[in-house]
Design an enzyme around this catalytic site. Structure first.
Site, mmCIF file in Angstrom:
data_model
loop_
_atom_site.group_PDB
_atom_site.id
_atom_site.type_symbol
_atom_site.label_atom_id
_atom_site.label_comp_id
_atom_site.label_asym_id
_atom_site.label_seq_id
_atom_site.Cartn_x
_atom_site.Cartn_y
_atom_site.Cartn_z
ATOM 1 N N GLU A 154 0.968 -1.051 -0.313
ATOM 2 C CA GLU A 154 0.082 -0.176 -0.386
ATOM 3 C C GLU A 154 1.003 1.015 0.287
ATOM 4 O O GLU A 154 0.431 2.589 0.941
ATOM 5 C CB GLU A 154 -0.722 -0.117 0.862
ATOM 6 C CG GLU A 154 -2.065 -1.145 0.695
ATOM 7 C CD GLU A 154 -2.930 -0.907 1.902
ATOM 8 O OE1 GLU A 154 -4.368 -1.579 1.936
ATOM 9 O OE2 GLU A 154 -2.772 -0.414 3.662
ATOM 10 N N GLU A 197 -6.189 -6.644 -1.318
ATOM 11 C CA GLU A 197 -6.947 -6.751 -0.711
ATOM 12 C C GLU A 197 -8.425 -6.482 -0.340
ATOM 13 O O GLU A 197 -8.710 -5.345 -0.760
ATOM 14 C CB GLU A 197 -6.555 -5.928 0.706
ATOM 15 C CG GLU A 197 -4.870 -6.295 1.288
ATOM 16 C CD GLU A 197 -4.212 -5.119 2.107
ATOM 17 O OE1 GLU A 197 -5.006 -4.419 2.693
ATOM 18 O OE2 GLU A 197 -3.241 -5.195 2.519
#
Length: 373
Positions: free
Chosen positions: A172, A276
């Site tokens: 991320e 995710e």
């Protein structure tokens, strides 16, 4: 996606990125039309090894106790994602732990995605801490660090017969990694690009067939995603798969996510995955640590049925938009004392994800959930 303050850190990072966006990137994405299938049916089970070491039990829909990997495989999972931290205080998930659990993954015929955080703790849009061992290193040394560490973990896995099928170079990394040296400031992607190239080159030197994923939490906004991936592309960064996080309570509508996926695929000519996603089955809390997510999204109640319906909708949307994979984040992380969110205090910190797992608080799997091609 760590279990403490995720939404705040994500939103803060997105605001930083948005402030830097050129107006020229604020354009309408294309829409996918061709039929597609999901070949990467994934689950990030990074906390499962610790849970099992503590004696946790997992039960399939008929109530039979089984290994969680076997239960998930029976529900359609074919790909396992494991994060690796450089030197976490509690041991999990360091290189040695990942090597050990990779054997369990591969023994079941499952594919392996290794998620490099390049940190001793959680890395996400709001924090990208250097490992303590690299804390004084500047960008030149960090390039060497990333190369050597990535190669070492990959080659160690390869040497024991569990070569990773994919790796993520960072987790991320909306505004960079290994802050502050690798942070994107004033739209300057130079340092980040050097680190990403090191990770890519190390992976390919280890095994040319291993796919490199570059992962952001940018399923919220096509403008954010274009800003990031245009930025690294302009610096000559190579990657194989674009990875996006999508949690509806933080990243907006399914339709918007589909538009981002479609545009990422067409704009860069690379495969796209939702690296995710997850959804709560209850708003209740199993332990003393507050839940990271306490509310859901319209149309999906906080029940077993709602959780499964949301996951199905995410898969359907991603598939229709041209993605090749969807990974559920930490489906096995139900509240087991000693399996806390804080790697520096794993024994005493609780689990903020216990209402997001696909197993309830006694280890029974959601009977409705499925991973579908």
């Amino acid at each position: 996606m760590p279990a403490n303050g995720s939404s705040r850190t994500v939103k803060a990072a997105l605001l930083i990125a948005a402030a830097a966006l050129p107006a020229s990137l604020l354009t309408t994405p294309t829409t996918a039309s061709a039929a597609n299938s999901l070949s990467m049916l994934g689950a990030d089970v990074s906390t499962a090894q610790r849970a099992l070491d503590l004696g946790a039990r997992y039960y399939d829909a008929s109530g039979t106790a089984k290994d969680p990997l076997d239960i998930l495989k029976g529900l359609g999972v074919n790909y396992v994602r494991l994060r690796v931290w450089n030197n976490p205080a509690g041991g999990y998930n360091n290189k040695a732990k990942v090597l050990a659990y990779a054997k369990q993954v591969k023994a079941r015929g499952l594919k392996l995605l290794v998620d490099f955080h390049y940190s001793d703790t959680w890395a996400d849009p709001g924090k990208q801490y250097k490992p303590a061992a690299w804390s004084s290193h500047g960008i030149s040394q960090l390039q060497t660090d990333v190369y050597n560490y990535t190669y070492d973990v990959c080659n160690s896995l390869k040497s024991q017969g569990t070569t990773p099928d994919s790796v993520q170079i960072g987790n991320e990394i909306n505004v960079g990694m290994l802050w502050d040296d690798g942070k994107v400031v004033n739209n300057d992607f130079t340092n980040l690009s050097l680190l990403l190239k090191s990770g890519y080159n190390a992976t390919k030197a280890c095994n040319s067939g291993t796919k490199v994923v570059i992962h952001t939490a940018d399923a919220d906004s096509d403008a954010h995603a274009r800003w990031f991936y245009d930025g690294i592309k302009a610096k000559g960064v190579n990657w194989d798969i674009t990875g996006l996080s999508y949690y509806c309570m933080w990243h907006g509508t399914l339709a918007n996510m589909g538009s981002v996926v479609s545009d990422m695929k067409s704009r860069y000519g690379k495969d796209v995955i939702i690296a995710e996603t997850a959804y709560p089955f209850t708003s209740a809390n199993a332990d003393s640590t507050s839940n990271s997510v306490t509310s859901g999204c319209s149309g999906y109640p906080l029940t077993w049925q709602g959780q499964a319906a949301n996951f199905t909708a995410v898969q359907n949307t991603a598939r229709s938009a041209g993605a090749i994979g969807v990974f559920y984040w930490e489906p096995t992380w139900y509240a087991v004392p000693g399996n806390g969110w804080d790697p520096a205090d794993i024994n005493n910190s609780g689990d903020g994800w216990d209402n997001m797992a696909t197993f309830n608080w006694t280890g029974q799997v959601n009977p409705n959930i499925k991973w579908t091609p």
